[in-house]
Design a protein around this motif. Sequence first.
Motif, PDB file in Angstrom:
ATOM      1  N   GLN A  48      25.780 -29.128 -18.741  1.00 42.92           N
ATOM      2  CA  GLN A  48      25.280 -27.893 -17.904  1.00 42.92           C
ATOM      3  C   GLN A  48      25.854 -26.448 -18.662  1.00 42.92           C
ATOM      4  O   GLN A  48      25.400 -25.529 -18.829  1.00 42.92           O
ATOM      5  N   THR A  49      27.177 -26.943 -19.326  1.00 43.22           N
ATOM      6  CA  THR A  49      27.794 -25.805 -19.894  1.00 43.22           C
ATOM      7  C   THR A  49      26.663 -25.270 -21.210  1.00 43.22           C
ATOM      8  O   THR A  49      26.582 -24.088 -21.517  1.00 43.22           O
ATOM      9  N   VAL A 205      29.347 -34.560 -14.591  1.00 42.72           N
ATOM     10  CA  VAL A 205      30.854 -34.096 -14.423  1.00 42.72           C
ATOM     11  C   VAL A 205      31.124 -34.687 -12.969  1.00 42.72           C
ATOM     12  O   VAL A 205      32.190 -35.409 -12.701  1.00 42.72           O
ATOM     13  N   ASP A 225      25.339 -33.182  -2.454  1.00 47.78           N
ATOM     14  CA  ASP A 225      24.378 -32.880  -3.532  1.00 47.78           C
ATOM     15  C   ASP A 225      23.017 -32.380  -2.567  1.00 47.78           C
ATOM     16  O   ASP A 225      22.825 -33.048  -1.719  1.00 47.78           O
ATOM     17  N   LYS A 230      20.222 -38.232  -6.520  1.00 48.34           N
ATOM     18  CA  LYS A 230      21.446 -38.467  -7.214  1.00 48.34           C
ATOM     19  C   LYS A 230      22.691 -39.570  -6.403  1.00 48.34           C
ATOM     20  O   LYS A 230      23.437 -39.972  -7.005  1.00 48.34           O
ATOM     21  N   ILE A 271      29.627 -27.688  -9.480  1.00 49.48           N
ATOM     22  CA  ILE A 271      28.364 -27.072  -9.703  1.00 49.48           C
ATOM     23  C   ILE A 271      28.437 -26.025 -10.642  1.00 49.48           C
ATOM     24  O   ILE A 271      27.744 -25.755 -11.433  1.00 49.48           O
ATOM     25  N   ILE A 294      36.053 -27.259 -10.996  1.00 52.76           N
ATOM     26  CA  ILE A 294      35.555 -27.551 -12.333  1.00 52.76           C
ATOM     27  C   ILE A 294      34.275 -26.533 -12.833  1.00 52.76           C
ATOM     28  O   ILE A 294      34.106 -26.210 -14.040  1.00 52.76           O
ATOM     29  N   VAL A 296      31.444 -23.964 -13.788  1.00 52.18           N
ATOM     30  CA  VAL A 296      31.941 -22.805 -14.654  1.00 52.18           C
ATOM     31  C   VAL A 296      30.655 -21.571 -13.918  1.00 52.18           C
ATOM     32  O   VAL A 296      29.530 -21.730 -13.881  1.00 52.18           O
ATOM     33  N   THR A 317      40.431 -26.889 -13.528  1.00 55.47           N
ATOM     34  CA  THR A 317      40.682 -27.819 -14.419  1.00 55.47           C
ATOM     35  C   THR A 317      40.082 -27.347 -15.613  1.00 55.47           C
ATOM     36  O   THR A 317      38.748 -26.911 -15.659  1.00 55.47           O
ATOM     37  N   PHE A 319      38.816 -29.222 -19.175  1.00 58.98           N
ATOM     38  CA  PHE A 319      38.644 -30.505 -19.677  1.00 58.98           C
ATOM     39  C   PHE A 319      39.518 -31.734 -19.050  1.00 58.98           C
ATOM     40  O   PHE A 319      40.249 -32.610 -19.790  1.00 58.98           O
ATOM     41  N   ARG A 369      23.063 -37.780 -17.717  1.00 59.78           N
ATOM     42  CA  ARG A 369      23.404 -37.341 -19.109  1.00 59.78           C
ATOM     43  C   ARG A 369      22.152 -37.681 -20.062  1.00 59.78           C
ATOM     44  O   ARG A 369      21.553 -38.978 -19.914  1.00 59.78           O
TER      45      ARG A 369
HETATM   46  P1  PAD Z   1      24.481 -30.745 -13.688  1.00 56.78           P
HETATM   47  O1  PAD Z   1      23.515 -29.636 -13.665  1.00 56.78           O
HETATM   48  O2  PAD Z   1      24.145 -32.236 -14.457  1.00 56.78           O
HETATM   49  O3  PAD Z   1      24.987 -31.172 -12.194  1.00 56.78           O
HETATM   50  C1  PAD Z   1      25.077 -30.201 -11.347  1.00 56.78           C
HETATM   51  C2  PAD Z   1      24.674 -30.811  -9.611  1.00 56.78           C
HETATM   52  O4  PAD Z   1      24.874 -30.045  -8.927  1.00 56.78           O
HETATM   53  C3  PAD Z   1      23.330 -31.099  -9.602  1.00 56.78           C
HETATM   54  O5  PAD Z   1      23.140 -32.590  -9.430  1.00 56.78           O
HETATM   55  C4  PAD Z   1      22.430 -30.352  -8.701  1.00 56.78           C
HETATM   56  O6  PAD Z   1      21.662 -31.068  -7.961  1.00 56.78           O
HETATM   57  C5  PAD Z   1      23.908 -30.280  -7.896  1.00 56.78           C
HETATM   58  N1  PAD Z   1      23.858 -28.756  -7.090  1.00 56.78           N
HETATM   59  C6  PAD Z   1      23.246 -27.764  -7.334  1.00 56.78           C
HETATM   60  N2  PAD Z   1      23.276 -26.867  -6.546  1.00 56.78           N
HETATM   61  C7  PAD Z   1      23.961 -27.278  -5.350  1.00 56.78           C
HETATM   62  C8  PAD Z   1      24.192 -26.880  -4.044  1.00 56.78           C
HETATM   63  N3  PAD Z   1      24.467 -25.642  -3.548  1.00 56.78           N
HETATM   64  N4  PAD Z   1      25.178 -28.036  -3.127  1.00 56.78           N
HETATM   65  C9  PAD Z   1      25.424 -29.234  -3.679  1.00 56.78           C
HETATM   66  N5  PAD Z   1      24.645 -29.537  -4.905  1.00 56.78           N
HETATM   67  C10 PAD Z   1      24.284 -28.632  -5.941  1.00 56.78           C
HETATM   68  O7  PAD Z   1      25.896 -30.164 -14.418  1.00 56.78           O
HETATM   69  P2  PAD Z   1      27.012 -30.846 -15.148  1.00 56.78           P
HETATM   70  O8  PAD Z   1      27.820 -32.033 -14.199  1.00 56.78           O
HETATM   71  O9  PAD Z   1      26.806 -31.076 -16.351  1.00 56.78           O
HETATM   72  O10 PAD Z   1      28.227 -29.639 -14.833  1.00 56.78           O
HETATM   73  C11 PAD Z   1      28.677 -29.279 -13.780  1.00 56.78           C
HETATM   74  C12 PAD Z   1      29.583 -28.071 -13.808  1.00 56.78           C
HETATM   75  O11 PAD Z   1      30.751 -28.259 -14.504  1.00 56.78           O
HETATM   76  C13 PAD Z   1      28.915 -26.999 -14.577  1.00 56.78           C
HETATM   77  O12 PAD Z   1      29.033 -25.649 -13.958  1.00 56.78           O
HETATM   78  C14 PAD Z   1      29.647 -27.129 -15.907  1.00 56.78           C
HETATM   79  O13 PAD Z   1      29.274 -25.718 -16.642  1.00 56.78           O
HETATM   80  C15 PAD Z   1      30.934 -27.409 -15.561  1.00 56.78           C
HETATM   81  C16 PAD Z   1      31.875 -27.956 -16.541  1.00 56.78           C
HETATM   82  N6  PAD Z   1      33.179 -27.624 -16.612  1.00 56.78           N
HETATM   83  C17 PAD Z   1      34.030 -28.194 -17.359  1.00 56.78           C
HETATM   84  C18 PAD Z   1      35.448 -27.612 -17.420  1.00 56.78           C
HETATM   85  O14 PAD Z   1      36.324 -28.127 -18.134  1.00 56.78           O
HETATM   86  N7  PAD Z   1      35.927 -27.046 -16.278  1.00 56.78           N
HETATM   87  C19 PAD Z   1      33.607 -29.096 -18.305  1.00 56.78           C
HETATM   88  C20 PAD Z   1      32.313 -29.594 -18.369  1.00 56.78           C
HETATM   89  C21 PAD Z   1      31.261 -28.933 -17.326  1.00 56.78           C
END
Ligand code: PAD
Length: 374
Positions: A48-49, A205, A225, A230, A271, A294, A296, A317, A319, A369
């Motif tokens: 998602q990033t 994630v 979710d 999912k 999310i 987590i 962004v 957090t 990574f 993924r």
């Molecule tokens: P993804 O889009 O695969 O999953 C997000 C999930 O959230 C989906 O299943 C959506 O249906 C669900 N969702 C959306 N809106 C809502 C809501 N209002 N209520 C409940 N569920 C909802 O994303 P991902 O798993 O690839 O990444 C998730 C986040 O983590 C994203 O913001 C990404 O940028 C971030 C991330 N952070 C780091 C880090 O190091 N902090 C690393 C990798 C990803």
Amino acid sequence: MATAGKVIRCRAAVAWAPGKPLSVEEVEVAPPKAGEVRIKLVTTGICQTDEHLLQGCFPNTEFPVIPGHEGAGIVESIGEGVTSVKPGDKVIPLCHPQCGECSFCRNPETNYCQRSHFSGPQNLLPDKTSRFTCKGKQINHFLWVSTFAEYSVVPEYAVAKIDAAAPLDKVCLFGCGFSTGYGAAINTAKVKAGSTCAIFGLGGVGLSVVMGCKAAGAARIIAVDINKDKFAKAKELGATDCINPRDFKKPIQEVITEMTGQGVDYSFEAIGHADTMITALASCNMNTGVCVMIGVTDSEISINPTLLLTGRTWKGTMFGGWKPRDSIPKLISSYLEKKFNSDLLITHTLPFAKVNEGFELLRAGKSIRSILLF
Ligand code: PAD
Ligand code: ZN
Ligand code: ZN
């Protein structure tokens, strides 16, 4: 290798401007300079990033850029002074570096490195130049790793050498999604056996958080979710309850508090929305609860301070708290010993040319993924 020291022409997916589909182009990749490593990518995941980047919402990034940060590959050549990897080694390029020298790298309590992108842009390599050109234009790097390219040049301290037996089309997830989610539970929250957990967002994630909570021995794992498709995968990975906020009239934090008595011990936001970050915080118990962010977002958050005054802990957090060069090889060894099965997160495998289809699947909520093969 025969290509060492030469410019390599190969395919890459270039984002020329925000909000536009990626364009698969022929690019030139310059050889690595001192302290750098050129990697032949074999495979890359879509996180998602990367979507945040394509929409122009990722801070400190300029277009045109080659996205991608969840790759796996083989070292093609090394620059002067590189000692930790050699041509032919299997590696994971690290979107979160570990320079080993900064005060944070030397502190065992944190995995943040002062050379990470929060400390300075990673559009260009540390010497402030790019190794990519396309149609006579310089193209930017993304998080230094740019894994949507058949070859990419990264600093040595942003590469982890992994076991030669690791299947690259599976372990690319350790470059971001799996490591982040699993580590958020194990390292950042330090989930205890018998505890209760709630995970908001069940993408690659969030589902990795579910796996981490299960591995830590959590007794109850509540997966949240708005996409009920999912839920089957969440249950398979260890969720005990799956709930959709849209099925309830009352706020979901009240539902979770009723389900658990006082709120969960650990909550996680995976999310990337300001409102769900506050909801996740309010879902953990008001005294000893720990909420880990987590997702962004660059939106501002406004909360009632009472939420924290009573003792809750709110943390973020990066990574998953792993010091990546030290930990990713070990985590991959645990994967090879079948201590967990991150392969279950892979729902689609596509040829690299279908990169835009991979993003469509992510946007439509149909994939967990998608893995692209070069
Ligand atoms: P993804 O889009 O695969 O999953 C997000 C999930 O959230 C989906 O299943 C959506 O249906 C669900 N969702 C959306 N809106 C809502 C809501 N209002 N209520 C409940 N569920 C909802 O994303 P991902 O798993 O690839 O990444 C998730 C986040 O983590 C994203 O913001 C990404 O940028 C971030 C991330 N952070 C780091 C880090 O190091 N902090 C690393 C990798 C990803
Ligand atoms: Zn990611
Ligand atoms: Zn460092």
